[in-house]
Design an enzyme around this catalytic site. Sequence first.
Site, PDB file in Angstrom:
ATOM      1  N   THR A  13      -5.931  -9.080   4.394  1.00 35.74           N
ATOM      2  CA  THR A  13      -5.371  -9.332   5.731  1.00 35.74           C
ATOM      3  C   THR A  13      -4.966  -8.008   6.372  1.00 35.74           C
ATOM      4  O   THR A  13      -4.603  -7.050   5.686  1.00 35.74           O
ATOM      5  CB  THR A  13      -4.163 -10.283   5.639  1.00 35.74           C
ATOM      6  N   GLY A  14      -5.057  -7.955   7.704  1.00 37.13           N
ATOM      7  CA  GLY A  14      -4.685  -6.738   8.436  1.00 37.13           C
ATOM      8  C   GLY A  14      -5.438  -5.521   7.926  1.00 37.13           C
ATOM      9  O   GLY A  14      -4.836  -4.508   7.573  1.00 37.13           O
ATOM     10  N   SER A  15      -6.787  -5.628   7.914  1.00 36.42           N
ATOM     11  CA  SER A  15      -7.554  -4.576   7.236  1.00 36.42           C
ATOM     12  C   SER A  15      -8.516  -3.823   8.145  1.00 36.42           C
ATOM     13  O   SER A  15      -9.440  -3.179   7.673  1.00 36.42           O
ATOM     14  CB  SER A  15      -8.318  -5.182   6.053  1.00 36.42           C
ATOM     15  N   GLY A  18      -6.084   1.614   8.248  1.00 39.55           N
ATOM     16  CA  GLY A  18      -5.017   1.946   7.309  1.00 39.55           C
ATOM     17  C   GLY A  18      -5.280   1.538   5.865  1.00 39.55           C
ATOM     18  O   GLY A  18      -6.411   1.572   5.376  1.00 39.55           O
ATOM     19  N   ILE A  19      -4.208   1.135   5.196  1.00 36.93           N
ATOM     20  CA  ILE A  19      -4.280   0.791   3.773  1.00 36.93           C
ATOM     21  C   ILE A  19      -5.229  -0.383   3.561  1.00 36.93           C
ATOM     22  O   ILE A  19      -6.008  -0.403   2.597  1.00 36.93           O
ATOM     23  CB  ILE A  19      -2.858   0.473   3.243  1.00 36.93           C
ATOM     24  N   GLY A  20      -5.197  -1.358   4.471  1.00 38.78           N
ATOM     25  CA  GLY A  20      -6.055  -2.537   4.339  1.00 38.78           C
ATOM     26  C   GLY A  20      -7.526  -2.171   4.345  1.00 38.78           C
ATOM     27  O   GLY A  20      -8.317  -2.710   3.543  1.00 38.78           O
ATOM     28  N   SER A 141       6.636  -2.605  -0.410  1.00 44.46           N
ATOM     29  CA  SER A 141       6.926  -1.228  -0.014  1.00 44.46           C
ATOM     30  C   SER A 141       8.139  -0.736  -0.773  1.00 44.46           C
ATOM     31  O   SER A 141       8.957  -1.538  -1.259  1.00 44.46           O
ATOM     32  CB  SER A 141       7.216  -1.221   1.488  1.00 44.46           C
ATOM     33  N   TYR A 154      12.586  -4.905   8.252  1.00 46.68           N
ATOM     34  CA  TYR A 154      11.374  -4.608   7.470  1.00 46.68           C
ATOM     35  C   TYR A 154      11.696  -4.684   5.982  1.00 46.68           C
ATOM     36  O   TYR A 154      10.977  -5.331   5.207  1.00 46.68           O
ATOM     37  CB  TYR A 154      10.856  -3.221   7.853  1.00 46.68           C
TER      38      TYR A 154
HETATM   39  N1  NAP Z   1       1.873   3.114   5.927  1.00 42.08           N
HETATM   40  C1  NAP Z   1       2.797   3.268   4.995  1.00 42.08           C
HETATM   41  O1  NAP Z   1       3.330   4.366   4.761  1.00 42.08           O
HETATM   42  C2  NAP Z   1       3.200   2.080   4.154  1.00 42.08           C
HETATM   43  C3  NAP Z   1       4.072   2.288   3.072  1.00 42.08           C
HETATM   44  C4  NAP Z   1       4.418   1.187   2.274  1.00 42.08           C
HETATM   45  C5  NAP Z   1       3.892  -0.073   2.539  1.00 42.08           C
HETATM   46  N2  NAP Z   1       3.056  -0.238   3.605  1.00 42.08           N
HETATM   47  C6  NAP Z   1       2.538  -1.580   3.839  1.00 42.08           C
HETATM   48  O2  NAP Z   1       1.129  -1.558   3.759  1.00 42.08           O
HETATM   49  C7  NAP Z   1       0.561  -2.531   4.638  1.00 42.08           C
HETATM   50  C8  NAP Z   1      -0.461  -1.872   5.560  1.00 42.08           C
HETATM   51  O3  NAP Z   1       0.197  -0.855   6.306  1.00 42.08           O
HETATM   52  P1  NAP Z   1      -0.630   0.161   7.247  1.00 42.08           P
HETATM   53  O4  NAP Z   1       0.297   1.293   7.563  1.00 42.08           O
HETATM   54  O5  NAP Z   1      -1.946   0.452   6.621  1.00 42.08           O
HETATM   55  O6  NAP Z   1      -0.825  -0.764   8.531  1.00 42.08           O
HETATM   56  P2  NAP Z   1      -1.423  -0.391   9.966  1.00 42.08           P
HETATM   57  O7  NAP Z   1      -2.126   0.949   9.910  1.00 42.08           O
HETATM   58  O8  NAP Z   1      -0.338  -0.581  10.959  1.00 42.08           O
HETATM   59  O9  NAP Z   1      -2.551  -1.498  10.146  1.00 42.08           O
HETATM   60  C9  NAP Z   1      -2.225  -2.779  10.521  1.00 42.08           C
HETATM   61  C10 NAP Z   1      -3.480  -3.647  10.473  1.00 42.08           C
HETATM   62  O10 NAP Z   1      -3.086  -5.005  10.598  1.00 42.08           O
HETATM   63  C11 NAP Z   1      -3.728  -5.605  11.716  1.00 42.08           C
HETATM   64  N3  NAP Z   1      -2.784  -6.559  12.277  1.00 42.08           N
HETATM   65  C12 NAP Z   1      -1.586  -6.319  12.885  1.00 42.08           C
HETATM   66  N4  NAP Z   1      -0.989  -7.479  13.240  1.00 42.08           N
HETATM   67  C13 NAP Z   1      -1.831  -8.485  12.846  1.00 42.08           C
HETATM   68  C14 NAP Z   1      -1.777  -9.899  12.898  1.00 42.08           C
HETATM   69  N5  NAP Z   1      -0.733 -10.543  13.455  1.00 42.08           N
HETATM   70  N6  NAP Z   1      -2.800 -10.625  12.366  1.00 42.08           N
HETATM   71  C15 NAP Z   1      -3.865 -10.006  11.796  1.00 42.08           C
HETATM   72  N7  NAP Z   1      -3.967  -8.653  11.712  1.00 42.08           N
HETATM   73  C16 NAP Z   1      -2.970  -7.908  12.227  1.00 42.08           C
HETATM   74  C17 NAP Z   1      -4.078  -4.441  12.635  1.00 42.08           C
HETATM   75  O11 NAP Z   1      -5.162  -4.728  13.509  1.00 42.08           O
HETATM   76  P3  NAP Z   1      -4.907  -5.398  14.981  1.00 42.08           P
HETATM   77  O12 NAP Z   1      -3.823  -4.582  15.636  1.00 42.08           O
HETATM   78  O13 NAP Z   1      -6.231  -5.337  15.670  1.00 42.08           O
HETATM   79  O14 NAP Z   1      -4.468  -6.800  14.719  1.00 42.08           O
HETATM   80  C18 NAP Z   1      -4.457  -3.376  11.591  1.00 42.08           C
HETATM   81  O15 NAP Z   1      -5.766  -3.593  11.109  1.00 42.08           O
HETATM   82  C19 NAP Z   1       1.736  -3.164   5.380  1.00 42.08           C
HETATM   83  O16 NAP Z   1       2.117  -4.354   4.745  1.00 42.08           O
HETATM   84  C20 NAP Z   1       2.840  -2.125   5.232  1.00 42.08           C
HETATM   85  O17 NAP Z   1       4.126  -2.688   5.310  1.00 42.08           O
HETATM   86  C21 NAP Z   1       2.699   0.798   4.414  1.00 42.08           C
END
Ligand code: NAP
Length: 264
Positions: A13-15, A18-20, A141, A154
């Site tokens: 999901t949400g891929s 980023g990480i996804g 996280s 969060y």
């Molecule tokens: N980045 C970090 O440093 C970090 C650290 C620890 C944990 N995490 C966790 O890792 C996970 C991924 O983080 P990330 O930083 O890679 O995220 P991100 O770069 O913000 O990417 C978010 C992704 O989710 C999609 N998205 C957002 N809202 C959505 C919705 N309602 N339904 C479906 N898709 C949706 C976005 O596409 P659209 O906008 O097109 O929907 C995008 O593909 C999260 O759970 C985050 O809490 C991140």
Amino acid sequence: MNLDLDGRTALVTGSSQGIGAAIAEGLARSGARVGVNGRDAGRLQESVENLRAAVPEGDFVPVAADLGTEEGAARVVGELPDVDILVNNLGIFGAKPALEIEDDEWRRYFDINVLAGVRLTRAYLPGMMRRGWGRVLYIASDSAVVVPAEMIHYGMSKTALLAVGRGFAKEAAGSGVTVNSVIAGPTHTEGVEEFVYQLVDRDLPWDEAQRAFMRDHRPQSLLRRLIEPEEIANLVVYLSSDQASATTGAAVRVDGGYVDSILP
Ligand SMILES: NC(=O)c1ccc[n+]([C@@H]2O[C@H](COP(=O)([O-])OP(=O)(O)OC[C@H]3O[C@@H](n4cnc5c(N)ncnc54)[C@H](OP(=O)(O)O)[C@@H]3O)[C@@H](O)[C@H]2O)c1
């Protein structure tokens, strides 16, 4: 170790970034067919093209849907009815003073970061248990354990995921399905470079800049640099594999040693 996911269908999901996106790529490299998700259909398509360029033999299924809603979840389940590996990666984050977070914002964090994963688990876990094999993962996280003062909504949502993961692992006990959480640490995703350069000297090259950022603003990290998305994906691919069959009900860390604790 041969992490062979041939014949498995995954949903991340949400891929679309980023990480996804890194997890989707990692799972496909190991042979899984991968559902890729995001709300913005254009960005999703672009992301799938990038994934196909990175893994030409990969089988990617784009599913545009807002997983913060029941309708969005129903659309995803309709397009991918039998998922063997569910990676609940979707998560939103942002800073806000604790006393200014209104009810609607608390609910939004719960709906998107927690309930979206619960809903998909409810949809997919019974099929996995019937088939006798499955993997459910929640991307949590360091904020689940070290709750940041500037984003307690969060932190709350990520702590909740640890409970959800542990609870569903009990539901799946003895079935061949494992359920785990992944505690990811500060990661080098889109937007992070700009965030780092707001806090350190703009003239520093990226590698020095991120090390200065970690030293001055994230001193708990033992890695002393940001984690690359692929490094999170490596753990997720392992936990998704047959080789991780005895790891369930766990919160597994890939946090660069950020959480100052021996357990989990
Ligand atoms: N980045 C970090 O440093 C970090 C650290 C620890 C944990 N995490 C966790 O890792 C996970 C991924 O983080 P990330 O930083 O890679 O995220 P991100 O770069 O913000 O990417 C978010 C992704 O989710 C999609 N998205 C957002 N809202 C959505 C919705 N309602 N339904 C479906 N898709 C949706 C976005 O596409 P659209 O906008 O097109 O929907 C995008 O593909 C999260 O759970 C985050 O809490 C991140």
